[in-house]
Design a protein around this motif. Structure first.
Motif, short mmCIF file in Angstrom:
data_model
loop_
_atom_site.label_atom_id
_atom_site.label_comp_id
_atom_site.label_asym_id
_atom_site.label_seq_id
_atom_site.Cartn_x
_atom_site.Cartn_y
_atom_site.Cartn_z
N ASP A 218 -36.31 -3.09 -7.61
CA ASP A 218 -36.30 -4.53 -7.33
C ASP A 218 -36.77 -5.33 -8.54
O ASP A 218 -36.19 -6.37 -8.89
CB ASP A 218 -37.21 -4.84 -6.14
N LEU A 219 -37.82 -4.84 -9.18
CA LEU A 219 -38.36 -5.55 -10.35
C LEU A 219 -37.34 -5.58 -11.47
O LEU A 219 -37.05 -6.65 -12.05
CB LEU A 219 -39.65 -4.87 -10.82
N MET A 220 -36.75 -4.43 -11.79
CA MET A 220 -35.79 -4.36 -12.90
C MET A 220 -34.51 -5.14 -12.60
O MET A 220 -33.87 -5.67 -13.50
CB MET A 220 -35.45 -2.90 -13.19
N GLN A 221 -34.16 -5.23 -11.32
CA GLN A 221 -32.95 -5.97 -10.95
C GLN A 221 -33.09 -7.46 -11.25
O GLN A 221 -32.11 -8.14 -11.54
CB GLN A 221 -32.68 -5.76 -9.46
N HIS A 222 -34.32 -7.95 -11.26
CA HIS A 222 -34.55 -9.38 -11.44
C HIS A 222 -35.01 -9.74 -12.85
O HIS A 222 -35.39 -10.88 -13.10
CB HIS A 222 -35.60 -9.87 -10.43
N ILE A 223 -34.98 -8.78 -13.77
CA ILE A 223 -35.44 -9.03 -15.14
C ILE A 223 -34.37 -8.61 -16.14
O ILE A 223 -33.77 -7.54 -16.02
CB ILE A 223 -36.74 -8.25 -15.44
N SER A 224 -34.11 -9.47 -17.13
CA SER A 224 -33.31 -9.10 -18.30
C SER A 224 -34.24 -9.01 -19.49
O SER A 224 -35.09 -9.89 -19.70
CB SER A 224 -32.23 -10.16 -18.59
N LEU A 225 -34.10 -7.94 -20.26
CA LEU A 225 -35.00 -7.68 -21.39
C LEU A 225 -34.23 -7.64 -22.69
O LEU A 225 -33.16 -7.03 -22.77
CB LEU A 225 -35.72 -6.35 -21.19
N VAL A 226 -34.78 -8.26 -23.72
CA VAL A 226 -34.26 -8.10 -25.08
C VAL A 226 -35.44 -7.70 -25.95
O VAL A 226 -36.41 -8.46 -26.10
CB VAL A 226 -33.63 -9.40 -25.63
N ARG A 242 -21.37 -4.16 -21.58
CA ARG A 242 -21.13 -4.00 -20.13
C ARG A 242 -22.26 -3.25 -19.44
O ARG A 242 -22.36 -3.29 -18.21
CB ARG A 242 -19.81 -3.28 -19.89
N ILE A 243 -23.11 -2.55 -20.21
CA ILE A 243 -24.26 -1.87 -19.59
C ILE A 243 -25.11 -2.87 -18.81
O ILE A 243 -25.72 -2.54 -17.80
CB ILE A 243 -25.09 -1.16 -20.67
N GLY A 244 -25.13 -4.12 -19.29
CA GLY A 244 -25.91 -5.15 -18.59
C GLY A 244 -25.44 -5.39 -17.17
O GLY A 244 -26.25 -5.72 -16.29
N ASN A 245 -24.14 -5.24 -16.93
CA ASN A 245 -23.59 -5.45 -15.58
C ASN A 245 -22.22 -4.78 -15.53
O ASN A 245 -21.22 -5.34 -15.97
CB ASN A 245 -23.48 -6.94 -15.28
N GLU A 246 -22.18 -3.58 -15.00
CA GLU A 246 -20.94 -2.80 -15.00
C GLU A 246 -19.89 -3.39 -14.08
O GLU A 246 -18.71 -3.04 -14.17
CB GLU A 246 -21.23 -1.35 -14.62
N GLN A 252 -16.50 -12.65 -17.93
CA GLN A 252 -17.96 -12.76 -18.00
C GLN A 252 -18.50 -12.07 -19.26
O GLN A 252 -19.43 -12.57 -19.90
CB GLN A 252 -18.59 -12.14 -16.75
N VAL A 253 -17.91 -10.92 -19.61
CA VAL A 253 -18.32 -10.22 -20.84
C VAL A 253 -18.04 -11.09 -22.05
O VAL A 253 -18.87 -11.23 -22.96
CB VAL A 253 -17.61 -8.86 -20.96
N LEU A 254 -16.87 -11.71 -22.07
CA LEU A 254 -16.49 -12.56 -23.21
C LEU A 254 -17.40 -13.79 -23.29
O LEU A 254 -17.77 -14.21 -24.40
CB LEU A 254 -15.03 -12.98 -23.08
N ARG A 255 -17.77 -14.35 -22.15
CA ARG A 255 -18.65 -15.52 -22.16
C ARG A 255 -20.02 -15.16 -22.71
O ARG A 255 -20.58 -15.88 -23.56
CB ARG A 255 -18.78 -16.09 -20.75
N ALA A 256 -20.59 -14.04 -22.25
CA ALA A 256 -21.90 -13.60 -22.75
C ALA A 256 -21.83 -13.31 -24.25
O ALA A 256 -22.76 -13.63 -25.00
CB ALA A 256 -22.36 -12.36 -21.99
N SER A 293 -27.41 -6.86 -28.08
CA SER A 293 -28.46 -6.69 -27.08
C SER A 293 -28.67 -7.97 -26.28
O SER A 293 -28.88 -7.94 -25.06
CB SER A 293 -29.76 -6.27 -27.77
N ILE A 294 -28.61 -9.12 -26.95
CA ILE A 294 -28.75 -10.41 -26.27
C ILE A 294 -27.59 -10.63 -25.31
O ILE A 294 -27.78 -11.08 -24.17
CB ILE A 294 -28.84 -11.54 -27.31
N ALA A 295 -26.36 -10.31 -25.75
CA ALA A 295 -25.20 -10.45 -24.88
C ALA A 295 -25.35 -9.58 -23.63
O ALA A 295 -25.00 -9.99 -22.52
CB ALA A 295 -23.93 -10.07 -25.64
N ARG A 296 -25.89 -8.40 -23.81
CA ARG A 296 -26.12 -7.48 -22.69
C ARG A 296 -27.08 -8.11 -21.68
O ARG A 296 -26.87 -8.03 -20.46
CB ARG A 296 -26.67 -6.17 -23.24
N ALA A 297 -28.14 -8.74 -22.19
CA ALA A 297 -29.12 -9.35 -21.29
C ALA A 297 -28.55 -10.57 -20.59
O ALA A 297 -28.82 -10.80 -19.40
CB ALA A 297 -30.37 -9.74 -22.10
N ILE A 298 -27.75 -11.36 -21.29
CA ILE A 298 -27.13 -12.54 -20.68
C ILE A 298 -26.16 -12.12 -19.58
O ILE A 298 -26.10 -12.73 -18.50
CB ILE A 298 -26.41 -13.38 -21.75
#
Length: 391
Positions: A218-226, A242-246, A252-256, A293-298
């Motif tokens: 639950d905690l990790m689901q609600h946090i993005s880390l860079v 895409r690891i950020g959200n498979e 969405q990938v292009l926007r991030a 890494s930032i794109a992954r978190a976004i």
């Protein structure tokens, strides 16, 4: 011998991975004394092992052969005296020889068993390590994603605390910057909020619950880390994002990627999105790895974003574009960032200044400048440094 082999393996891996540093300072070949030392230690350990085991092994094998010889000496007269048949004598000798061969094999296994015990002890140390406690009935985070620290103290060992009695809050949907000199505990705070460690005293609340009462998922689901030190997997740029959200769509990938200024990297690479970054992302520069890494978190689109020097390796031009895009996607998110750059700090709703693991000042940029304390001195030094030039 096992410990010496482990030390040698570690040094050899270090020697291979740290070639740029070793070459820069001339520690290659015979000049690398640390590598030479562990290799010599391994050779000495092997020699001691041989000297301690060979005499016993020889004596044992001689003893086994003597037993076989005594059996033969005992059986032959019986066969010659017609007390047993020659066939029986040969069968007895064959059986005894088979047993002595098995005994010799068991002796050979002794060294392997001792080596296995050493490996099993290491495995047992890992299995016996105490994981962070998991609540039997995890709490559910609320929809107000506020982060609050109350008297939090922590040290990587009991003798040297890194964080001492830290208290502040990050209200939901606001941006808080943590600033301070190197070694003041800023990155440690980020790790504590993500619950990579538990505080020694005090508490950290996340969405109205102590993080120790939340399930890790639950905690990790609600946090993005860079992180400051970015790790990319040996895969394509596209898959690393895409690891950020498979489940994310291509749009969405292009926007991030656009917000994190990754598209500029793609245009320069012949293989584009299908470029393999290599182990750890070694084929890309530090700034390029950081943007991915930032794109992954976004892309993860979590309600809370933790940024640990997220723009430290990004050039000023791309940083300005990134900060503009970040403001676009974080309007309804809680952001906690560790930062040194003035452009990143100034836009924060609240600034927490850390010195030697304790909070000395909290407030907005203008409020802290008026205090003329630690933050004001920090700001003046950074502003002065920004105008440095080589003439």
């Amino acid at each position: 011998m096992d410990r010496a082999a482990a030390a040698a393996n570690a040094r050899i891996i270090e020697y291979v991975q740290a070639q740029p540093v070793l070459r820069a300072y001339g520690y290659v070949g015979d000049a690398n004394q640390s590598l030479q030392k562990v290799l010599l230690q391994q050779r000495h350990a092997s020699n001691r092992h041989l000297k301690s085991t060979i005499p016993g092994s020889i004596i044992f094998r001689i003893a086994v052969q003597l037993v076989l010889l005594l059996v033969v000496i005992a059986i032959v007269p019986l066969a010659l005296g017609a007390q047993i048949s020659p066939a029986t004598a040969i069968a007895l000798i064959a059986v005894v020889a088979q047993f002595t061969s098995s005994v010799s094999t068991v002796a050979d296994l002794g060294g392997g068993i001792r080596m296995a015990r050493s490996s099993l002890r290491k495995i047992a140390d890992i299995l016996n390590a105490k994981p962070l406690p998991v609540p039997d009935k995890p709490a559910r985070p609320s929809s107000q994603y506020e982060v609050r620290l109350e008297g939090a103290s922590f040290g990587y060992d009991s003798h040297s605390p890194v964080i001492q009695n830290v208290s502040f809050s990050v209200p939901s949907k606001t941006t808080v910057a943590i600033v301070g000199p190197s070694g003041s505990g800023k990155s440690t705070l980020i790790k504590l909020i993500a619950r990579f460690y538990d505080v020694d005293s005090g508490r950290i609340d996340f969405a109205d619950s102590d993080i120790r009462e939340l399930a890790t998922e639950d905690l990790m689901q609600h946090i993005s880390l860079v992180f400051q030190d970015v790790y990319l997997f040996d895969d394509t740029i596209w898959e690393n994002i895409r690891i950020g959200n498979e489940q994310a769509t291509d749009e969405q990938v292009l926007r991030a990627s656009r917000i994190a200024q990754v598209e500029e990297i793609i245009r320069r690479l012949p293989a584009g999105w299908d470029t393999n970054v290599g182990e750890g992302g070694h084929s890309l520069s530090g700034g390029e790895r950081q943007r991915i890494s930032i794109a992954r978190a976004i892309l993860k689109n979590a309600p809370v974003i933790l940024l640990d020097e997220a723009t430290s390796a990004i050039d000023p031009e791309n940083e300005a574009a990134f900060l503009e895009g970040l403001a676009e996607v974080t309007t309804d998110k809680t952001v906690l960032m560790v930062a040194h750059r003035l452009s990143t700090i100034q836009g924060a709703d609240q600034i927490v200044f850390l010195r030697e693991g304790t909070v000395t000042e909290i407030g907005s940029h203008d409020e802290l400048l008026k205090l003329n304390g630690d933050y004001a001195a920090f700001w003046r030094e950074r502003a002065k440094a920004s105008s440095w030039s080589i003439t």
